[in-house]
Design a protein around this motif. Structure first.
Motif, PDB file in Angstrom:
ATOM      1  N   ALA A  69       0.849  -1.196   0.000  1.00 33.19           N
ATOM      2  CA  ALA A  69       0.000   0.000   0.000  1.00 33.19           C
ATOM      3  C   ALA A  69       0.879   1.240   0.000  1.00 33.19           C
ATOM      4  N   ILE A  70       0.615   2.113  -0.947  1.00 34.21           N
ATOM      5  CA  ILE A  70       1.360   3.374  -1.034  1.00 34.21           C
ATOM      6  C   ILE A  70       0.520   4.488  -0.423  1.00 34.21           C
ATOM      7  N   SER A  71       1.178   5.415   0.238  1.00 35.15           N
ATOM      8  CA  SER A  71       0.473   6.540   0.837  1.00 35.15           C
ATOM      9  C   SER A  71       1.406   7.738   0.896  1.00 35.15           C
ATOM     10  N   ARG A  72       0.810   8.887   1.183  1.00 37.40           N
ATOM     11  CA  ARG A  72       1.599  10.120   1.223  1.00 37.40           C
ATOM     12  C   ARG A  72       1.149  10.961   2.412  1.00 37.40           C
ATOM     13  N   ASP A  73       2.119  11.525   3.110  1.00 38.49           N
ATOM     14  CA  ASP A  73       1.858  12.457   4.201  1.00 38.49           C
ATOM     15  C   ASP A  73       2.393  13.814   3.757  1.00 38.49           C
ATOM     16  N   ASN A  74       1.495  14.685   3.348  1.00 36.57           N
ATOM     17  CA  ASN A  74       1.939  15.973   2.795  1.00 36.57           C
ATOM     18  C   ASN A  74       2.639  16.830   3.850  1.00 36.57           C
ATOM     19  N   ALA A  75       2.193  16.733   5.078  1.00 42.93           N
ATOM     20  CA  ALA A  75       2.802  17.530   6.140  1.00 42.93           C
ATOM     21  C   ALA A  75       4.264  17.146   6.366  1.00 42.93           C
ATOM     22  N   LYS A  76       4.561  15.875   6.128  1.00 42.07           N
ATOM     23  CA  LYS A  76       5.925  15.389   6.311  1.00 42.07           C
ATOM     24  C   LYS A  76       6.692  15.307   4.999  1.00 42.07           C
ATOM     25  N   ASN A  77       6.021  15.657   3.909  1.00 42.33           N
ATOM     26  CA  ASN A  77       6.659  15.616   2.590  1.00 42.33           C
ATOM     27  C   ASN A  77       7.263  14.236   2.328  1.00 42.33           C
ATOM     28  N   THR A  78       6.471  13.224   2.637  1.00 46.59           N
ATOM     29  CA  THR A  78       6.952  11.837   2.631  1.00 46.59           C
ATOM     30  C   THR A  78       5.935  10.927   1.946  1.00 46.59           C
ATOM     31  N   VAL A  79       6.453   9.992   1.175  1.00 45.49           N
ATOM     32  CA  VAL A  79       5.650   8.914   0.615  1.00 45.49           C
ATOM     33  C   VAL A  79       6.091   7.606   1.254  1.00 45.49           C
ATOM     34  N   TYR A  80       5.126   6.768   1.572  1.00 44.41           N
ATOM     35  CA  TYR A  80       5.404   5.494   2.226  1.00 44.41           C
ATOM     36  C   TYR A  80       5.013   4.332   1.313  1.00 44.41           C
ATOM     37  N   LEU A  81       5.651   3.211   1.565  1.00 43.84           N
ATOM     38  CA  LEU A  81       5.246   1.955   0.944  1.00 43.84           C
ATOM     39  C   LEU A  81       5.161   0.910   2.045  1.00 43.84           C
ATOM     40  N   GLN A  82       3.937   0.555   2.399  1.00 39.16           N
ATOM     41  CA  GLN A  82       3.712  -0.510   3.378  1.00 39.16           C
ATOM     42  C   GLN A  82       3.706  -1.828   2.637  1.00 39.16           C
ATOM     43  N   MET A  83       4.573  -2.726   3.038  1.00 37.01           N
ATOM     44  CA  MET A  83       4.705  -4.014   2.372  1.00 37.01           C
ATOM     45  C   MET A  83       4.392  -5.122   3.354  1.00 37.01           C
ATOM     46  N   ASN A  84       3.376  -5.893   3.035  1.00 32.38           N
ATOM     47  CA  ASN A  84       2.940  -7.000   3.883  1.00 32.38           C
ATOM     48  C   ASN A  84       3.095  -8.322   3.145  1.00 32.38           C
ATOM     49  N   ASN A  85       3.084  -9.390   3.916  1.00 35.70           N
ATOM     50  CA  ASN A  85       3.195 -10.732   3.341  1.00 35.70           C
ATOM     51  C   ASN A  85       4.355 -10.812   2.347  1.00 35.70           C
ATOM     52  N   LEU A  86       5.504 -10.370   2.796  1.00 32.71           N
ATOM     53  CA  LEU A  86       6.663 -10.314   1.907  1.00 32.71           C
ATOM     54  C   LEU A  86       7.118 -11.713   1.508  1.00 32.71           C
ATOM     55  N   LYS A  87       7.620 -11.785   0.279  1.00 28.73           N
ATOM     56  CA  LYS A  87       8.078 -13.044  -0.295  1.00 28.73           C
ATOM     57  C   LYS A  87       9.554 -12.921  -0.679  1.00 28.73           C
ATOM     58  N   PRO A  88      10.250 -14.022  -0.775  1.00 32.53           N
ATOM     59  CA  PRO A  88      11.668 -13.942  -1.186  1.00 32.53           C
ATOM     60  C   PRO A  88      11.864 -13.202  -2.507  1.00 32.53           C
ATOM     61  N   GLU A  89      10.908 -13.305  -3.405  1.00 34.75           N
ATOM     62  CA  GLU A  89      11.045 -12.617  -4.688  1.00 34.75           C
ATOM     63  C   GLU A  89      10.870 -11.105  -4.590  1.00 34.75           C
ATOM     64  N   ASP A  90      10.515 -10.615  -3.412  1.00 32.88           N
ATOM     65  CA  ASP A  90      10.460  -9.169  -3.194  1.00 32.88           C
ATOM     66  C   ASP A  90      11.835  -8.603  -2.841  1.00 32.88           C
ATOM     67  N   THR A  91      12.807  -9.460  -2.664  1.00 39.63           N
ATOM     68  CA  THR A  91      14.158  -9.006  -2.343  1.00 39.63           C
ATOM     69  C   THR A  91      14.707  -8.136  -3.469  1.00 39.63           C
ATOM     70  N   ALA A  92      15.102  -6.912  -3.103  1.00 41.97           N
ATOM     71  CA  ALA A  92      15.579  -5.950  -4.093  1.00 41.97           C
ATOM     72  C   ALA A  92      15.991  -4.670  -3.385  1.00 41.97           C
ATOM     73  N   VAL A  93      16.636  -3.800  -4.127  1.00 42.44           N
ATOM     74  CA  VAL A  93      16.816  -2.430  -3.672  1.00 42.44           C
ATOM     75  C   VAL A  93      15.598  -1.641  -4.135  1.00 42.44           C
ATOM     76  N   TYR A  94      14.977  -0.953  -3.211  1.00 48.44           N
ATOM     77  CA  TYR A  94      13.777  -0.182  -3.495  1.00 48.44           C
ATOM     78  C   TYR A  94      14.127   1.304  -3.586  1.00 48.44           C
ATOM     79  N   TYR A  95      13.660   1.917  -4.653  1.00 45.95           N
ATOM     80  CA  TYR A  95      13.939   3.322  -4.920  1.00 45.95           C
ATOM     81  C   TYR A  95      12.632   4.106  -5.045  1.00 45.95           C
ATOM     82  N   CYS A  96      12.679   5.365  -4.649  1.00 44.86           N
ATOM     83  CA  CYS A  96      11.566   6.251  -4.978  1.00 44.86           C
ATOM     84  C   CYS A  96      12.072   7.315  -5.957  1.00 44.86           C
TER      85      CYS A  96
END
Length: 126
Positions: A69-96
């Motif tokens: 789930a992606i979300s944004r907090d404008n007050a903090k000037n931040t975007v989040y990525l909530q990742m649940n039920n992670l799998k080995p194939e999710d292994t990576a470097v994550y960039y925004c």
């Protein structure tokens, strides 16, 4: 200085969760569509999720649907990525990154994105 800084990565067991953060400085993040991409070793960079500048609507790659789930907090000037039920194939470097013209993220075109952060490593392993 215009930059994005990612954080929140780490080692997690399969089925676990992580929340990634992408903090912007030098510009206002909600003026842009913002995307999360990832790159696994030996693979091309691929889009994970995008959040629209206009209404905050979200796009997810098939691999992320129902788990992330992606979300944004404008007050903090931040975007989040909530990742649940992670799998080995999710292994990576994550960039925004931001999408100056509002089209590249949704078609998964990293070359059209801008202000890339340095990434945060997510490792899913038992």
């Amino acid at each position: 200085q215009l930059q994005l800084v990612e954080s929140g990565g780490g080692l997690v067991q399969p089925g676990g969760s992580l929340r990634l953060s992408c903090v912007a400085s030098g510009f206002t993040l909600d003026h842009y569509t913002t995307g999360w991409f990832r790159q696994a070793p030996g693979k091309e960079r691929e889009v994970v999720s995008c959040i629209s500048r206009s209404d905050g609507s979200a796009y997810y790659a098939d691999s992320a649907k129902g788990r992330f789930a992606i979300s944004r907090d404008n007050a903090k000037n931040t975007v989040y990525l909530q990742m649940n039920n992670l799998k080995p194939e999710d292994t990576a470097v994550y960039y925004c990154a931001v999408d100056p013209y509002g089209s590249s993220c949704y078609i998964g075109e990293p070359n059209g994105m801008d202000y890339w952060g340095k990434g945060t490593l997510v490792t899913v392993s038992s």
